[in-house]
Design a protein around this motif. Structure first.
Motif, PDB file in Angstrom:
ATOM      1  N   ASP A 142     101.486  16.656  13.378  1.00 31.65           N
ATOM      2  CA  ASP A 142     102.367  16.648  14.545  1.00 31.65           C
ATOM      3  C   ASP A 142     101.984  15.587  15.576  1.00 31.65           C
ATOM      4  N   PHE A 143     100.990  14.756  15.249  1.00 28.76           N
ATOM      5  CA  PHE A 143     100.692  13.589  16.082  1.00 28.76           C
ATOM      6  C   PHE A 143     101.559  12.377  15.695  1.00 28.76           C
ATOM      7  N   ILE A 147     101.520  11.203  21.228  1.00 29.11           N
ATOM      8  CA  ILE A 147     100.436  11.979  21.843  1.00 29.11           C
ATOM      9  C   ILE A 147     100.848  12.396  23.248  1.00 29.11           C
ATOM     10  N   ARG A 148     101.090  13.662  23.419  1.00 34.53           N
ATOM     11  CA  ARG A 148     101.399  14.197  24.741  1.00 34.53           C
ATOM     12  C   ARG A 148     100.125  14.209  25.588  1.00 34.53           C
ATOM     13  N   ASP A 197      98.806  16.492  27.329  1.00 32.80           N
ATOM     14  CA  ASP A 197      97.973  17.680  27.198  1.00 32.80           C
ATOM     15  C   ASP A 197      97.206  17.734  25.877  1.00 32.80           C
ATOM     16  N   ARG A 198      97.449  16.766  24.985  1.00 32.22           N
ATOM     17  CA  ARG A 198      96.721  16.739  23.708  1.00 32.22           C
ATOM     18  C   ARG A 198      95.922  15.451  23.551  1.00 32.22           C
ATOM     19  N   ASP A 212      92.906  14.577  24.741  1.00 26.32           N
ATOM     20  CA  ASP A 212      91.503  14.787  24.392  1.00 26.32           C
ATOM     21  C   ASP A 212      91.366  15.136  22.919  1.00 26.32           C
ATOM     22  N   GLU A 213      92.274  15.965  22.410  1.00 27.13           N
ATOM     23  CA  GLU A 213      92.234  16.333  20.990  1.00 27.13           C
ATOM     24  C   GLU A 213      92.430  15.100  20.119  1.00 27.13           C
ATOM     25  N   ALA A 214      93.350  14.238  20.502  1.00 28.11           N
ATOM     26  CA  ALA A 214      93.628  13.048  19.696  1.00 28.11           C
ATOM     27  C   ALA A 214      92.446  12.097  19.676  1.00 28.11           C
TER      28      ALA A 214
END
Length: 909
Positions: free
Chosen positions: A670-671, A692-693, A695-696, A698-700
């Protein structure tokens, strides 16, 4: 390879010793085939000949014949099954002495001694992907002369560094014009004797070229001095005194002469060996422009505008009217005399004249009409009443201007030979009289009234020595007619140089409103308008069809119409093709404008001419001046958005393989989003992007591969000179806009082929994000798709939006936000929704066919076509209760609705 290079290669092949084994391959090489292509033919991998020759698919079948059997061998090639199966365009047979050739489709043939093959190179030009015209096909002198002069010009620049300076280039251009005149004069009898100029140069100059400079200067001086009562001119040797007084300005100024070497002298003599009397002044003039232009020399021999295209301008501009008057005059001598007098008072002005094509063709056609007048009067034509001083031009390049003047002189002499006689023409030509008034300069900057004054007092020609004795008709109180025409340079607003933009600013400075989106050619329309207000001149230009589309209408034509000018006639879009590789050409319109309210108006297509009462800037007969762009829909339509801009974001974009690799490395699916524009959507190609939103983020960034990509975007934006990009440095994980991933969207490609019968719009889901090469309607109702893929919407887009070449170029502000629709009931919307669903289901039934495949006009599936027909009928019944008969009727309704709606809104405001 360009046409000149091909002519030289074919001529060299014809003059070389014949090698039966090598001839077919050398012939193919002469037309630009690469070594690898020829190697495959040699090995037999691609050679499909069934008669022992060489057959190149889609090109030519060649065979070497036994001695004396070229005709029979050509017959074998014609009867060959492989010739037809491999779609050969030409067949060619030779026995080393003679050749026979045929163009399969047309049946045209060429034959003769093999040593003359170079004179037939034009016959074979389609083998190199070059379209040709009969003048070049049947008469190679223009190409040959261009090639010879190009070699000489380049060699002079190489040998004479001083003549490379910008200040000397104009002198070099005039020097070349003098040489061309001398070559023409010696082959047409203007100079006495046979080959006087070339023979004198060959005889009186040293082989190393050391004194060529001195001999040429002596000859040029002699041609500028008039003898008294036939006596020898003092100070000139007998070989120079043999040349007549030419004058007319051609040899007047002391421009010097470049020094010559052995090589440049050889090129000079080689050019003189050609037979210049059959030169086509309109073709040769165009081609020779490239000789003096470093940027255009790669297209040498390609610059040619066909006579039929030029006549699409000149005929309806004024020649048709003159011919109609000729027809009405019959054999009435007084009416015929009046018409001849009218011809002597017509002025033709080309303010972007190049080498004078339009002026030359106008002159020749006027002379043809004059000759018919004299034949009907039963009188011999001893002098023409049509003067070269009736022809005016502006040209920014000095060499082209020199050639334009010379081309008119050559055209005049050739017309005199044709209509008066060889001897009489020779007697009239010298001393040279004033030729066309061709001014060198920037047409958007100089005063046109100084170039072509509003009032001309006398029709009598003068040269430096006084009156020339050309005919002046009795009378003289008649009004002059001035017609402006030409083919100004094409540059859209995005392709203009800074100088181009300053030119337009200069032209439009007197008018309110923005010119920033105006095509460069608009400058010529506005200057013509200013000139016409002082002279009542009618003007007609060839222009890219974009001038009558999109924002050009509100920018340019609204201003023209507000000043009281209207379109007199227009030729709708067609290909303006030159002699060029791969049929290169631009899609153009021809538009004629004047300030007169009365008189007929005509809309012209390739095969039809329609007389109408009114022509709007979109080149239809509906009473509307312009459709103005709107930021919001003015009818009840859902909003349409622009796709995502992705400049300086290369690190965010991925190929399918790159995306798959990242997924295998553990990056969540979903990236990623499909990231596509018009081309990808239509052709079924896939491209991905990182999505990449915030809010995501850091995860990315925990994935080093994604972190590297984000860092690369940050670096690109930091080093950008674009301030807007620098402002995006803080969020390198995203594009400029974060939008387009709606649950569903109607996808609208910006550019699509005009060959398709329907616009290729469709649906896309949340996994697809449109690039800025497309528009989209976020979560719009399906009935909106029904409108977008309808015939009536296509007719609106094709008319009011701009185009990319001839392809449709969609605009949301011009095409969608202005699209007139009736008030739709809930029942209407339900019916249109079902129609849209049927079209989508028909597409789905042919999966995995792409949009391009489904909407190929010749291969569109029957069920898909039927679904579109139902959609069109359903929608059009909502508009008028029945199907529209044609696009003209559709536009009448749409323009009527648009005009009423905008008037209503203006009244309300």
């Amino acid at each position: 390879m360009n046409a000149v290079e091909i002519e030289e290669a074919v001529s060299a092949l014809a003059e070389a010793p014949f090698d039966a084994n090598e001839f077919p391959f050398s012939f193919l090489a002469a037309f630009g085939n690469k070594e690898a292509t020829i190697k495959r033919l040699r090995t037999g991998n691609t050679n499909k000949s069934d008669v022992g020759g060489v057959l190149q698919r889609n090109n030519i079948h060649i065979a070497v014949a036994p001695e004396g059997q070229t005709v029979e061998t050509l017959g074998n090639l014609r009867a060959s099954a492989q010739t037809q199966r491999q779609k050969a365009k030409f067949i060619l047979a030779t026995d080393g002495t003679h050749f026979e050739a045929e163009e399969i489709v047309s049946g045209d043939v060429a034959s003769g001694p093999l040593v003359d093959l170079g004179n037939h190179f034009g016959f074979f030009l389609p083998l190199a992907g070059i379209s040709t015209v009969k003048e070049v096909k049947n008469n190679p002198i223009d190409i040959k002369a261009t090639g010879r002069l190009n070699r000489l010009y380049v060699q002079i620049l190489k040998d004479d560094p001083d003549w490379q300076a910008a200040g000397k280039r104009s002198d070099l251009n005039r020097f070349m014009a003098r040489l061309i005149f001398c070559f023409f004069a010696e082959d047409t009898g203007i100079f006495p004797g046979e080959d006087l100029f070339t023979t004198t140069v060959r005889t009186m100059t040293e082989a190393d070229g050391s004194n060529t400079h001195d001999v040429l200067l002596r000859l040029f001086d002699a041609m500028n001095v008039k003898a008294s009562d036939g006596a020898a001119r003092p100070g000139f040797p007998s070989w120079a005194d043999a040349f007549p007084y030419v004058n007319g300005g051609l040899f007047k100024d002391d421009i010097g002469c470049p020094t010559f070497t052995r090589t440049s002298r050889a090129y000079l003599l080689r050019a003189g060996e050609l037979d210049w009397k059959t030169i086509n002044p309109d073709i040769f003039g165009s081609m020779i422009q490239a000789v003096a232009d470093d940027d255009e020399r790669g297209e040498l021999g390609m610059h040619y505008t066909s006579v039929p295209n030029i006549q699409k301008v000149l005929d309806p501009l004024f020649l048709d009217d003159v011919r109609d008057q000729l027809e009405a005059a019959g054999t009435n001598k007084r009416k015929l005399f009046n018409l001849r007098q009218r011809l002597s008072r017509i002025r033709v002005f080309d303010p972007a004249c190049g080498s004078g094509n339009f002026l030359v063709i106008a002159y020749i056609r006027m002379r043809e009409i004059e000759d018919e007048i004299m034949r009907r009067r039963g009188e011999a034509l001893d002098r023409s009443a049509i003067s070269l001083t009736q022809f005016y031009g502006i040209e920014i390049k000095s060499f082209a201007a020199e050639i334009a003047r010379l081309s008119l002189l050559i055209a005049e002499f050739q017309c005199d030979v044709r209509f008066i006689g060889q001897m009489e023409a020779r007697a009239l030509v010298l001393p040279l009289h004033a030729t066309g008034a061709i001014v060198t300069g920037n047409a958007l900057r100089i005063d046109w009234e100084e170039v072509c004054p509003p009032v001309t007092a006398s029709a009598e020609e003068q040269d430096l020595g006084g009156p020339t004795g050309r005919l002046k008709l009795e009378g003289g109180g008649e009004e002059w007619e001035t017609y402006i025409c030409g083919n100004p340079p094409f540059s859209g607003s995005r392709k203009q140089t800074e100088e181009n933009k300053r030119d337009l600013q200069f032209v439009f400075s007197s008018y309110d409103g923005s010119f920033r989106n105006a095509d460069y050619v608009a400058g010529w329309f506005m200057r013509s308008l200013e000139y016409s207000r002082a002279t009542s001149a009618r003007f007609c230009f060839v222009a890219t069809n974009s001038i009558c589309q999109g924002q050009q209408v509100s920018v340019v034509w609204s201003l023209i119409y507000s000043l009281g000018f209207r379109i007199r006639f227009a030729h709708r879009s067609f290909q303006w093709k030159n002699l060029a590789a791969h049929n290169a050409g631009v899609t153009v319109v021809i538009v004629c404008v004047d300030g007169r309210d009365s008189g007929p108006r005509y809309l012209i297509d390739e095969n039809t001419v329609s007389k109408v009462e009114y022509i709007n800037p979109y080149l239809t007969n509906h009473h509307v001046v312009s459709v103005r762009d709107s930021r919001k829909p003015i009818f009840a339509l859902p909003p349409m958005q622009y796709g995502v801009y992705y400049s300086k974001s290369a690190g965010l974009m991925l190929s399918p393989d790159e995306r798959d690799t990242l997924v295998k490395d553990g990056v969540p699916n979903d990236f990623f989003r499909q990231f596509i524009g018009s081309t990808e959507y239509i052709n079924g190609n896939i491209r991905y992007c990182l999505w990449i939103r915030d809010d995501r983020l850091d995860e990315a960034l925990q994935f080093s591969s994604l972190e590297a990509r984000v860092d690369s975007v940050r670096h690109d934006r930091e080093n950008s000179t674009d301030g807007a990009m620098k402002r995006l440095v803080a969020r390198p994980h995203q594009f400029r806009e974060v939008k387009g991933d709606d649950a569903w969207k109607i996808f609208v490609p910006i550019v699509s082929s005009e060959a398709r019968e329907y616009l290729p719009n469709g649906l896309a889901g949340p996994e697809t994000v449109p690039t800025n090469k497309a528009f989209y309607l976020p979560e719009a109702p399906l009935w909106a798709l029904s409108l977008l893929i309808s015939r009536i919407h296509l007719s609106w887009i094709a008319t009011v939006c701009g185009r990319l070449r001839s392809d449709f170029s969609y605009s949301n502000t011009l095409g969608w936000n202005t699209f007139p629709i009736p008030k739709l009931t809930e029942s209407d919307k339900a019916n249109l929704t079902r129609c849209a669903e049927d079209i989508l289901l028909a597409r789905e039934a042919h999966f995995p066919a792409t949009i391009a495949e489904l909407y190929d006009p010749g291969k569109m599936p029957d069920d898909l076509r039927a679904a579109h027909d139902r959609n069109d009928e359903t929608l059009e019944r909502i508009y008028i209760g029945r199907r529209f008969r044609n696009d003209t009727e559709r536009l009448e309704k749409l323009f009527d609705m648009y005009t009423k709606m905008t008037a209503k809104k203006e009244k309300a405001s």
